[in-house]
Scaffold this motif. Structure first.
Motif, PDB file in Angstrom:
ATOM      1  N   TYR A  40     -23.189 -37.184 -26.745  1.00 15.89           N
ATOM      2  CA  TYR A  40     -24.375 -38.010 -26.765  1.00 15.89           C
ATOM      3  C   TYR A  40     -23.983 -39.432 -26.427  1.00 15.89           C
ATOM      4  CZ  TYR A  40     -25.543 -34.012 -29.693  1.00 15.89           C
ATOM      5  OH  TYR A  40     -25.679 -32.725 -30.177  1.00 15.89           O
ATOM      6  N   GLY A  41     -24.828 -40.112 -25.743  1.00 14.16           N
ATOM      7  CA  GLY A  41     -24.590 -41.502 -25.413  1.00 14.16           C
ATOM      8  C   GLY A  41     -25.793 -42.112 -24.754  1.00 14.16           C
ATOM      9  N   ARG A  54     -16.737 -46.726 -21.303  1.00 20.83           N
ATOM     10  CA  ARG A  54     -17.492 -47.655 -22.137  1.00 20.83           C
ATOM     11  C   ARG A  54     -18.442 -46.907 -23.071  1.00 20.83           C
ATOM     12  NH1 ARG A  54     -20.099 -51.766 -18.001  1.00 20.83           N
ATOM     13  NH2 ARG A  54     -20.585 -49.784 -16.978  1.00 20.83           N
ATOM     14  N   GLY A  55     -18.020 -45.771 -23.559  1.00 22.05           N
ATOM     15  CA  GLY A  55     -18.827 -45.043 -24.534  1.00 22.05           C
ATOM     16  C   GLY A  55     -19.892 -44.181 -23.928  1.00 22.05           C
ATOM     17  N   GLU A  56     -19.892 -43.982 -22.627  1.00 26.09           N
ATOM     18  CA  GLU A  56     -20.878 -43.113 -22.018  1.00 26.09           C
ATOM     19  C   GLU A  56     -20.612 -41.667 -22.441  1.00 26.09           C
ATOM     20  OE1 GLU A  56     -19.804 -46.332 -18.954  1.00 26.09           O
ATOM     21  OE2 GLU A  56     -18.763 -44.955 -20.309  1.00 26.09           O
ATOM     22  N   ALA A  57     -21.603 -40.873 -22.348  1.00 27.88           N
ATOM     23  CA  ALA A  57     -21.439 -39.454 -22.609  1.00 27.88           C
ATOM     24  C   ALA A  57     -20.583 -38.842 -21.497  1.00 27.88           C
ATOM     25  CB  ALA A  57     -22.802 -38.774 -22.691  1.00 27.88           C
ATOM     26  N   PRO A  74     -20.558 -33.380 -34.587  1.00 21.55           N
ATOM     27  CA  PRO A  74     -20.634 -32.781 -33.244  1.00 21.55           C
ATOM     28  C   PRO A  74     -20.813 -33.792 -32.124  1.00 21.55           C
ATOM     29  CG  PRO A  74     -22.773 -32.657 -34.234  1.00 21.55           C
ATOM     30  CD  PRO A  74     -21.919 -33.367 -35.248  1.00 21.55           C
ATOM     31  N   VAL A  75     -20.628 -35.104 -32.445  1.00 19.80           N
ATOM     32  CA  VAL A  75     -20.777 -36.108 -31.388  1.00 19.80           C
ATOM     33  C   VAL A  75     -19.695 -35.914 -30.332  1.00 19.80           C
ATOM     34  CG1 VAL A  75     -20.804 -38.573 -30.894  1.00 19.80           C
ATOM     35  CG2 VAL A  75     -21.823 -37.704 -33.025  1.00 19.80           C
ATOM     36  N   TYR A  76     -18.499 -35.565 -30.784  1.00 16.39           N
ATOM     37  CA  TYR A  76     -17.360 -35.379 -29.878  1.00 16.39           C
ATOM     38  C   TYR A  76     -16.827 -33.956 -29.983  1.00 16.39           C
ATOM     39  CZ  TYR A  76     -17.279 -40.496 -29.819  1.00 16.39           C
ATOM     40  OH  TYR A  76     -17.611 -41.820 -29.696  1.00 16.39           O
TER      41      TYR A  76
END
Length: 658
Positions: A40-41, A54-57, A74-76
């Motif tokens: 998610y991002g 830069r934190g993009e999905a 489950p973010v990563y």
């Protein structure tokens, strides 16, 4: 009730937190990396970059290194990948899936030292790394944590990384990703080793698949071209120029292993002038191809005439009298005027054709058996010709020629190859000469004058080959196969000659036997011969003494007789003169008397005178007669006339009988 529900919720929360914790903690092995994917991002990745910085999905730039690592689930999500390992004797080819696009026409990415072994993705991108095939290769024994999405590493056993191209991703899903998936063969990912092959010295011909195009008309690339050769011609010998030409410029780019330096040095696409020598090389199979060929070996008694297909423009040095092509200095296109002598040369046979020329005496056989030292006369056969009468002869011939090392370039320029010299020039010249010679001779004459025919052939072939700068050292008739009918004639003749020789030997033997017998008899009579020789000597001395005595007596007699003869001669001369005068007087008287009284009367008068002078005896010593005295006198007179003792006066001839 409320307490129980709260407890259950607490337990569920604890279990969920424990499950979340367990799912978020990842144990990365000692030779593994963890590829983190953010599900998610709020930011979107650029269209041409599959990795988030830069934190993009998406796939994250930071990898999880070995150890226990936490990434909130489950973010990563985390996928474990092995470190890139390149086995001994192999190389790893790197393909970047991130970075700038390649320039138009480029086949590989520009390399900078900051890239290292591609373990630092951020440094790669910050210094302008480009997508695609990377020019350096990973050496054998490499063990590095390389980002599996940013880079694919191809080895013979495994393709490391996660392909993002759809077709490659599908093959990876089917577990079918191999070097062939990238158009490579397994053997191309091995270290290139150049070593002797079955006792043959080898070199590696290099073909580069990327770079600027070759100049128009060139078929191979030499770093810097041939400008250095042009600057040497005024002060450097041919041998010095050859050393520079055959010297390698591979040190400028570490033998094509540092492909970036090769490109920076002006390297061009295509066949390369400088080959690789013995060694092991880490060459990128996408950029460099190597072909193994034998090294040029020039043995003792040989030279190598070089035909250059690259270099400076052709500048003929042969002179106006030479009409068989161009002879040039080394470094120019054409046949080099200076051949290569005994040695081993790392020379590219694709751009320099070497013709080996034997400078020792070359023996060629016109026969069924070829020479053991070479195979140049394999196509030569015995010469077949007809004599004037039609007899067919088969001649085995041997010709020896010599090519000087300094004349070898002109020979090759004239005929192309030594094999052409033998099959195209010598074969026709020698065969035609002997066929023409046989045609003008009788069979027996050819056999009897074989030596003269051989010498004539030597002179003719020498004169012919001089035009090709070739020296003739000998022409030898080895064997002649005669027709059967001629063999019969020669056989009978030889038998007769042998018989004659036998008789002559027998005659000489008998002569020797006679001489031996004579010598034996002489030896046996040696004592008698010595005594006889002494006796001969004594008698010779006596004879000489007697001869001396007789000579003295003869001289005395001769002197005495000479004096007496002189006296008698004087008296005789006087008497002769007197008799001559008396005779002349009588002749004159008889002539006058004959004219006066006649011949018969004159004869009777003369007879009477002779009787009166007592010259004729008319009374015999013993007279026996039965007739008269007149008959006896007449008979005596007639007898005197018949015997010629009575001559007629004045005639000097006997009187004729009436």
């Amino acid at each position: 009730m409320g307490v129980g529900l709260t407890g259950v919720i607490a337990v569920v929360v604890v279990v969920l937190l424990l499950l979340l914790f367990l799912r978020s903690v990842h144990r990365i092995g000692p030779t593994q990396v963890g590829l983190v994917t953010k599900r998610y991002g709020f930011r979107r990745l650029p269209d041409d970059n599959p990795i988030a910085f830069r934190g993009e999905a998406g796939y994250q730039a930071e990898l999880l290194m070995p150890g226990a690592r936490f990434k909130l689930w489950p973010v990563y999500s985390v996928i474990k990948f092995p470190w890139v390992q390149v086995p001994a004797g192999e190389i790893g080819v790197v393909i970047a899936q991130v970075g700038r696009p390649l320039p138009i026409g480029a086949k590989s990415a520009h390399y900078r030292p900051e890239f290292g072994n591609y373990g630092d993705l951020r440094a790669f991108l910050d210094h302008g790394g480009e997508k695609g095939v990377q020019r350096p290769v990973l050496p054998p024994g490499t063990l590095a944590p390389i980002h599996p999405v940013a880079f694919l590493v191809i080895t013979t056993r495994e393709v490391f990384g996660l392909p993002v191209a759809p077709e490659l991703a599908f093959a990876e899903h089917k577990h079918q990703l191999t070097p062939e998936s990238f158009g490579l063969r397994h053997e191309q990912l091995n270290v290139v080793v150049i070593a002797p092959n079955e006792n043959r010295d080898m070199i590696g011909l290099v073909t580069v698949l990327e770079g600027e195009p070759l100049p128009s008309g060139d078929i191979a690339s030499r770093l810097g071209g041939f400008d250095d050769i042009a600057g040497m011609e005024d002060e450097t010998s041919d041998a010095g120029i050859i050393d520079v030409l055959l010297g390698s410029k591979n040190s400028l780019h570490n033998n094509y292993q540092d492909f970036q330096r090769f490109m920076d040095s002006g390297g061009r696409i295509g066949l390369q002038h400088d080959p690789l020598l013995y060694g092991a090389y880490l060459l990128n199979p996408f950029l460099v191809r190597v072909e193994m060929v034998p090294m040029l070996v020039v043995n003792q008694g040989q030279v190598a005439v070089i035909k250059g297909f690259v270099g400076l423009p052709t500048l003929d040095t042969s002179g106006e009298d030479f009409k068989f092509g161009s002879i040039v200095r080394p470094g120019h296109r054409g046949i080099w005027q200076e051949p290569l002598r005994t040695g081993k040369y790392a020379i590219n046979p694709r751009i320099y054709a070497a013709e080996i020329v034997p400078t020792s005496i070359l023996t060629l056989n016109w026969a069924s058996a070829s020479s053991q030292a070479h195979n140049l006369d394999a196509r030569l056969e015995s010469i077949v010709g007809k004599s004037r009468e039609g007899f067919v002869f088969t001649i085995d011939l041997q010709v020896q020629i010599h090519i000087s090392d300094t004349r070898a370039p002109k020979v090759i320029s004239s005929v192309g190859t030594i094999l052409n010299l033998v099959n195209e020039v010598l074969q026709s010249a020698v065969g035609n000469h002997f066929r023409n010679t046989l045609q003008d001779l009788e069979a027996i004459r050819f056999i009897e004058t074989r030596q003269e025919v051989q010498e004539s052939a030597f002179t003719a072939i020498t004169r012919y080959l001089t035009g090709y700068e070739v020296e003739t050292r000998g022409v030898y008739i080895q064997d002649v196969v005669f027709p059967p009918e001629l063999v019969d004639v020669l056989t009978h003749r030889e038998i007769a000659n042998q018989q004659r020789a036998t008789y002559e030997e027998q005659q000489r033997a008998e002569t020797v036997r006679i001489q031996m017998e004579k010598a034996r008899g002489t030896a046996n009579m040696q004592a008698d011969l010595a005594a006889a020789q002494v006796s001969v000597e004594i008698n010779r001395n006596r004879a000489e003494a007697r001869e001396a005595e007789a000579g003295g007596e003869a001289a005395y007699v001769r002197l005495t007789g000479q004096a007496q003869a002189d006296k008698v001669q004087a008296l005789g001369l006087a008497e002769a003169k007197a008799a001559e005068a008396l005779g002349l007087a009588k002749a004159a008287g008889f002539t006058a008397q004959r004219e006066a009284i006649g011949e018969l009367s004159t004869a009777l008068v003369a007879v009477a005178g002779a009787i009166a002078e007592g010259q004729i005896k008319i009374v015999p010593e013993v007279l026996v007669t039965g007739g008269s005295t007149l008959d006896g006198l007449a008979g005596t007179l007639m007898k005197a006339l018949n015997n010629g003792s009575l001559t007629l006066p004045g005639s000097g001839e006997p009187a004729e009988e009436e």
